[in-house]
Write an enzyme that holds these catalytic residues in place. Structure first.
Site, PDB file in Angstrom:
ATOM      1  N   ASP A  28       0.831  -1.212   0.000  1.00  0.00           N
ATOM      2  CA  ASP A  28       0.000   0.000   0.000  1.00  0.00           C
ATOM      3  C   ASP A  28       0.863   1.259   0.000  1.00  0.00           C
ATOM      4  O   ASP A  28       1.997   1.249   0.483  1.00  0.00           O
ATOM      5  CB  ASP A  28      -0.918  -0.031   1.235  1.00  0.00           C
ATOM      6  CG  ASP A  28      -2.108   0.910   1.096  1.00  0.00           C
ATOM      7  OD1 ASP A  28      -2.340   1.433  -0.009  1.00  0.00           O
ATOM      8  OD2 ASP A  28      -2.801   1.120   2.112  1.00  0.00           O
ATOM      9  N   ASN A  30       1.283   3.410  -2.864  1.00  0.00           N
ATOM     10  CA  ASN A  30       1.832   3.818  -4.167  1.00  0.00           C
ATOM     11  C   ASN A  30       1.377   5.226  -4.553  1.00  0.00           C
ATOM     12  O   ASN A  30       2.168   6.047  -5.026  1.00  0.00           O
ATOM     13  CB  ASN A  30       1.365   2.867  -5.279  1.00  0.00           C
ATOM     14  CG  ASN A  30       1.959   1.476  -5.150  1.00  0.00           C
ATOM     15  OD1 ASN A  30       2.822   1.252  -4.306  1.00  0.00           O
ATOM     16  ND2 ASN A  30       1.498   0.558  -5.970  1.00  0.00           N
ATOM     17  N   ASN A  76     -11.053  -2.327  -5.412  1.00  0.00           N
ATOM     18  CA  ASN A  76     -10.247  -1.372  -6.185  1.00  0.00           C
ATOM     19  C   ASN A  76     -10.876  -1.007  -7.542  1.00  0.00           C
ATOM     20  O   ASN A  76     -10.469  -0.029  -8.175  1.00  0.00           O
ATOM     21  CB  ASN A  76      -8.815  -1.888  -6.406  1.00  0.00           C
ATOM     22  CG  ASN A  76      -7.958  -1.856  -5.146  1.00  0.00           C
ATOM     23  OD1 ASN A  76      -7.094  -2.707  -4.946  1.00  0.00           O
ATOM     24  ND2 ASN A  76      -8.176  -0.871  -4.282  1.00  0.00           N
TER      25      ASN A  76
HETATM   26  C1  IPE Z   1      -5.469  -2.662  -0.176  1.00  0.00           C
HETATM   27  O1  IPE Z   1      -5.104  -1.343  -0.344  1.00  0.00           O
HETATM   28  C2  IPE Z   1      -5.491  -3.381  -1.484  1.00  0.00           C
HETATM   29  C3  IPE Z   1      -4.178  -3.591  -2.125  1.00  0.00           C
HETATM   30  C4  IPE Z   1      -3.031  -3.295  -1.620  1.00  0.00           C
HETATM   31  C5  IPE Z   1      -4.240  -4.190  -3.419  1.00  0.00           C
HETATM   32  P1  IPE Z   1      -6.186  -0.190  -0.514  1.00  0.00           P
HETATM   33  O2  IPE Z   1      -5.435   1.075  -0.679  1.00  0.00           O
HETATM   34  O3  IPE Z   1      -7.164  -0.545  -1.559  1.00  0.00           O
HETATM   35  O4  IPE Z   1      -6.931  -0.247   0.908  1.00  0.00           O
HETATM   36  P2  IPE Z   1      -7.815   0.848   1.654  1.00  0.00           P
HETATM   37  O5  IPE Z   1      -8.818   1.352   0.668  1.00  0.00           O
HETATM   38  O6  IPE Z   1      -6.899   1.942   2.086  1.00  0.00           O
HETATM   39  O7  IPE Z   1      -8.394   0.125   2.813  1.00  0.00           O
HETATM   40  C1  IPE Z   2      -1.494   0.292  -3.393  1.00  0.00           C
HETATM   41  O1  IPE Z   2      -1.287   1.649  -3.399  1.00  0.00           O
HETATM   42  C2  IPE Z   2      -1.805  -0.266  -4.752  1.00  0.00           C
HETATM   43  C3  IPE Z   2      -3.194  -0.720  -4.902  1.00  0.00           C
HETATM   44  C4  IPE Z   2      -4.137  -0.681  -4.008  1.00  0.00           C
HETATM   45  C5  IPE Z   2      -3.558  -1.272  -6.189  1.00  0.00           C
HETATM   46  P1  IPE Z   2      -2.491   2.686  -3.391  1.00  0.00           P
HETATM   47  O2  IPE Z   2      -2.849   2.987  -4.799  1.00  0.00           O
HETATM   48  O3  IPE Z   2      -3.604   2.223  -2.541  1.00  0.00           O
HETATM   49  O4  IPE Z   2      -1.796   3.949  -2.749  1.00  0.00           O
HETATM   50  P2  IPE Z   2      -2.441   4.959  -1.718  1.00  0.00           P
HETATM   51  O5  IPE Z   2      -2.940   4.146  -0.560  1.00  0.00           O
HETATM   52  O6  IPE Z   2      -3.549   5.663  -2.434  1.00  0.00           O
HETATM   53  O7  IPE Z   2      -1.325   5.857  -1.335  1.00  0.00           O
HETATM   54 MG    MG Z   3      -4.044   2.457  -0.597  1.00  0.00          MG
END
Ligand code: IPE
Ligand code: IPE
Ligand code: MG
Length: 249
Positions: A28, A30, A76
């Site tokens: 998480d 990114n 997602n």
């Molecule tokens: C969890 O991260 C899913 C993945 C890492 C693929 P999210 O960024 O989707 O989770 P929430 O929304 O913060 O709970």
């Molecule tokens: C994790 O990073 C990747 C996925 C959930 C696919 P995020 O895209 O959730 O990054 P943040 O949480 O918005 O920083």
């Molecule tokens: Mg995230």
């Protein structure tokens, strides 16, 4: 330099007879990594893929048995179309560049999640990786894509009902039978769950399988996650006393 020393110290401190057999990671942060640098979110995902390559190499080097990576959740899909599209372009890129190395390193690719719900190109790329590594006997690299734990559990329940109706199951459903209806059938439960980016939650990941896992959270965003953090997590894990409900003997 300091980091290098610390990494060396950790490499010496880790007990290689007590490694977690199965490490699961919620990758998480990114998006925030990119935004904080004034970059588009997709740059964070691109950089996150580089982290995946590095962590896969190092888990393999450590002889971890199973590495499960949460790459895309059933929730997602609610992100903007451009972001979903970009995320869906990454598996193809990853396997195009890294499949030869995975094959060569005896790594077996596995997929958990509802793969029929993924775009055709993604299914093709990942299932090709699964197919071409299916005889490998080394680390299992398990990608959770279009994965949601509640839906996994419900699917297991529905499949059990079908099998009971068709007389394929005649006994009571125990934990063992139930586990065998999950995507993770046959895999040992995660010993260690890592989540990056400072969020302290599970986000619908492996609800059943994490019952007795050790959790390790870090504020580091996934694109910044390095071997040193992996080693720190493993070292911390080894300091824990896993009781499984018993008392210390
Ligand atoms: C969890 O991260 C899913 C993945 C890492 C693929 P999210 O960024 O989707 O989770 P929430 O929304 O913060 O709970
Ligand atoms: C994790 O990073 C990747 C996925 C959930 C696919 P995020 O895209 O959730 O990054 P943040 O949480 O918005 O920083
Ligand atoms: Mg995230």
């Amino acid at each position: 330099m300091q980091d290098e020393n610390h990494e060396e110290q950790l490499l010496e401190a880790i007990d290689y007879h007590k490694l977690p057999r199965h490490i699961a990671i919620i990758m998480d942060g990114n998006g925030r990594w990119a935004v904080e640098r004034g970059l588009p979110r997709k740059e964070g995902h691109r950089q996150g893929m580089e982290t995946i390559k590095e962590i896969v190499r190092n888990c393999n080097k450590l002889h971890i048995e199973v590495l499960t990576l949460f790459a895309f959740s059933t929730e997602n899909w609610q992100r903007p179309k451009w972001e979903v599209n970009y995320l869906m372009s990454l598996p193809e890129k990853y396997f195009n560049s890294d499949l030869p190395e995975l094959i060569e390193k005896n790594i077996r690719v596995k997929l958990i999640g509802e793969h029929e719900g993924l775009p055709g190109r993604v299914q093709k790329a990942v299932l090709d990786g699964v197919e071409k590594t299916k005889e490998n006997t080394g680390m299992i690299l398990n990608f959770a894509m279009n994965y949601g734990s509640r839906s996994e559990i419900l699917q297991a329940v529905n499949n059990i009902i079908i099998d009971v109706t068709q007389n394929k199951i005649k006994s009571k459903i125990d934990e063992n039978i139930f586990s065998n209806y999950l995507y993770t059938a046959g895999l040992t439960d995660p010993d260690l769950l890592i989540r990056t980016s400072g969020e302290i939650r599970i986000s619908n990941f492996l609800l059943w399988q994490l019952a007795y896992s050790e959790f390790w959270f870090t504020n580091v965003y996934w694109p910044d996650f390095k071997v040193i953090h992996l080693l720190e997590a493993i070292f911390d894990y080894q300091q824990r006393k896993r009781r499984f409900g018993k008392i210390d003997s």
